[in-house]
Design an enzyme around this catalytic site. Structure first.
Site, mmCIF file in Angstrom:
data_model
loop_
_atom_site.group_PDB
_atom_site.id
_atom_site.type_symbol
_atom_site.label_atom_id
_atom_site.label_comp_id
_atom_site.label_asym_id
_atom_site.label_seq_id
_atom_site.Cartn_x
_atom_site.Cartn_y
_atom_site.Cartn_z
ATOM 1 N N GLU A 41 0.835 -1.198 0.000
ATOM 2 C CA GLU A 41 0.000 0.000 0.000
ATOM 3 C C GLU A 41 0.877 1.258 0.000
ATOM 4 O OE1 GLU A 41 -3.520 1.891 2.884
ATOM 5 O OE2 GLU A 41 -2.207 0.299 3.630
ATOM 6 N N LYS A 116 -9.135 2.190 -2.511
ATOM 7 C CA LYS A 116 -9.378 1.564 -1.216
ATOM 8 C C LYS A 116 -10.797 1.877 -0.766
ATOM 9 C CE LYS A 116 -7.135 1.173 3.365
ATOM 10 N NZ LYS A 116 -5.964 1.619 4.158
ATOM 11 N N CYS A 152 -5.276 -3.156 2.298
ATOM 12 C CA CYS A 152 -5.147 -3.183 3.756
ATOM 13 C C CYS A 152 -6.476 -3.351 4.492
ATOM 14 C CB CYS A 152 -4.393 -1.945 4.237
ATOM 15 S SG CYS A 152 -3.582 -2.189 5.846
#
Length: 580
Positions: A41, A116, A152
């Protein structure tokens, strides 16, 4: 299809340098026959970039570098790169100006961008401050293989595993419904004790639940107070670990996706640490090494008291930077015991570091003379004791300033919690190495180190049979600021104190619950009050390396000036009275 995992250690803000690391990893991956390379990330800028993201030129530099990186990469290798993407509709629809993104680079171009979806805003995370969440499931097709992309936190919302949902959507479930062949998760997940094993168990649950092979890629290294442990890994559709990268070190590993079986095949498996003490040791060594190097320090200085805390910090610094780059300074006062000096010198000899002795008796007399009239008629007390600590802090800062050393402070979490430390004295420093390690854990790590001296340094020519002298481990802890002083004059026994602090700070137990666990109510009340009163000290402390899930750092957001009675967790409703 062969897939490579680049477990990288980026430097925050070094966009060209981070791009070069990605390029080098790509060139190595091609040599192994990889078709796809995965990076962590925000691998292009490093995580967490924090308010650098508010600078338009920073975001622009990332965009330009991403385009150049796409052109520089091997043309037949597809690469997923962590970056940020402007939210071009924010001025119309509202919302944040950026997306936390993954870019798919291939054949000289940026082929796709993925956003994300779940943005954490707890503990050390504050992503909602900068990013707009993505609204769609992310996937792409490469050589007829459908690959789902998560970032994540997208992984951390399996309601079956947690027993609840923290967000409205589960990106893993959404991708499973779409029928992707493989899910990848590109992360920058900060370390805490036991977290590598926890991640594997969490992802195993999702793999089994959705019968879905998964690859987890993690950042490694240390950025400010946060340590990233790496330990990237992969699971097949049955939840079995097929690959694991190294912990606390950069790595490049690869594994095969069997297109016929639609599953991952077994590859290299690096073992995890054998104990919590080994894990914490490796984390702190990495934390010191990266903090020093990324802040452009090559040498460190610290005070050696002959106690266990400074002994462990000196050992960590030696392992991180080499014995030739560590200076230990002994500053005995008239109250210092003879064994404190001899123990500190013995430690320095075992580590092979340079030591210097600077007695502070005459400096203490100078302070006494200057303050004699003002302090006349008062008794010797904490103010005079703290002068000794502040003299030592001044000497250490003078050495650090003169020679360009990084000063390491040596206070532990137990002391920081209750304020058993001196502002502008032993709290001086650029990095608090063990500020998140309780006193009882300090002893455990020291005993582990003595039984594993090779952890000190692979380059050490003559490893000692005993790193920490036994007398340091067996004598009663003492600040030695007055004759015969020991820590337990002011504090409960550390076994009792640390258990109360664990229950109060980490487990959020009330005073009544802590007492019910067997602790003296008077001690419990006193400890909780000390924690509250010490907040102003902790706010002025140097950054401390985080190794637990509740550290006194960026994730600790307590007010300093507060009269909130529930700080003692013993609040009882009372009627509100109106003044007459």
């Amino acid at each position: 299809m062969k897939i490579a995992i680049a477990q990288l250690n980026p430097t925050i803000g070094d966009i060209p340098g981070n791009a070069q690391k990605i390029l080098q990893a790509a060139q190595q991956a091609v040599k192994t026959g990889a078709r796809l390379l995965l990076t962590p990330e925000l691998s292009l800028c490093g995580y967490p970039p924090r308010d650098l993201l508010l600078n338009p030129s920073f975001v622009s530099a990332m965009g330009m570098t991403l385009q150049q990186l796409a052109r520089d990469l091997p043309p037949k290798l597809a690469v997923l790169v962590g970056t940020v993407e402007p939210n071009t509709k924010s001025h119309i629809t509202g919302g944040k100006n950026l997306f936390n993104s993954i870019a798919l680079l291939e054949a000289g171009k940026v082929k796709q961008i993925f956003y994300k979806r779940l943005l954490p805003t707890y503990d050390v995370f504050d992503e909602d401050r900068y990013f707009e969440p993505g609204l769609q499931a992310n996937y792409f097709t490469l050589d007829d293989i459908h690959i789902g992309v998560t970032i994540c936190e997208d992984l951390w919302n399996d309601e079956e595993f947690w027993g609840k949902r923290s967000y409205a959507v589960n990106p893993i479930a959404d991708l499973a419904i779409l029928g992707v062949d493989l899910i990848v998760n590109l992360s920058a997940s900060p370390y805490s004790v036991g977290k590598p094993q926890f991640r594997e168990s969490m992802l195993k649950h999702s793999a089994v639940r959705f019968q879905q092979p998964m690859i987890y890629v993690n950042q490694v290294g240390s950025n400010d107070d946060l340590i990233f442990d790496g330990y990237s890994f992969a699971l097949n559709g049955q939840g079995e670990i097929m690959c694991r990268a190294r912990g606390f070190a950069t790595d490049l590993v690869s594994l095969e996706f069997n297109e016929k079986e639609r599953d991952l095949e077994l590859s290299s498996l690096v073992p995890t640490c054998e104990s919590a003490e080994e894990e914490i040791w490796q984390a702190l060594v990495l934390g010191v090494k990266d903090y020093a190097l990324k802040c452009r320090f090559s040498q460190v200085v610290l005070g050696l008291s002959g106690g266990v805390d400074s002994a462990l910090v000196a050992a960590i610094a030696t392992a991180a930077l080499g014995k030739e780059n560590v200076l230990g300074v002994l500053m005995p006062s008239p109250y210092s015991s003879e064994h404190s000096v001899s123990d500190a010198l013995a430690l320095g000899k075992n580590l092979g570091i340079q030591t210097k002795i600077l007695p502070i008796g005459e400096l203490m007399q100078g302070f006494d003379h200057s303050l004699a009239d003002l302090f006349a008629g008062t008794e010797f007390g904490i103010a005079e004791e703290n002068i000794q600590s502040r003299i030592r802090g001044n000497l250490l800062m003078a050495i650090a300033n003169k020679f360009g050393y990084l000063l390491l402070s040596t206070g532990n979490k137990s002391e920081m919690a209750v304020g058993y430390c001196t502002l502008y004295g032993d709290m001086n420093g650029g990095l608090a190495v063990i500020a998140d390690v309780p006193k009882t854990c300090i002893y455990k790590i020291c005993h582990w180190l003595n039984s594993h001296p090779s952890a000190l340094s692979t380059q050490h020519s003559a490893l000692p049979t005993e790193v920490i002298p036994q007398n340091i481990l067996t004598k009663a802890p003492s600040a030695e600021l007055k004759p015969g002083q020991v820590d337990q004059d002011s504090l409960p026994a550390y076994e009792i104190l640390d258990d109360i602090l664990q229950r109060f700070i980490h487990d959020h137990e009330s005073a009544a619950q802590i007492v019910a666990a067997g602790h003296d109510p008077i001690i419990v009340d006193r400890v909780i009050q000390m924690v509250a009163r010490a907040e102003f000290k902790r706010r002025q402390a140097p950054p401390g390396l985080k190794i637990t899930d509740r550290a006194f750092g960026t994730g600790w957001r307590m007010p300093i000036a507060s009269s909130w009675i529930a700080i003692k967790n013993a609040y009882q409703a009372r009627p509100i009275t109106t003044p007459s």
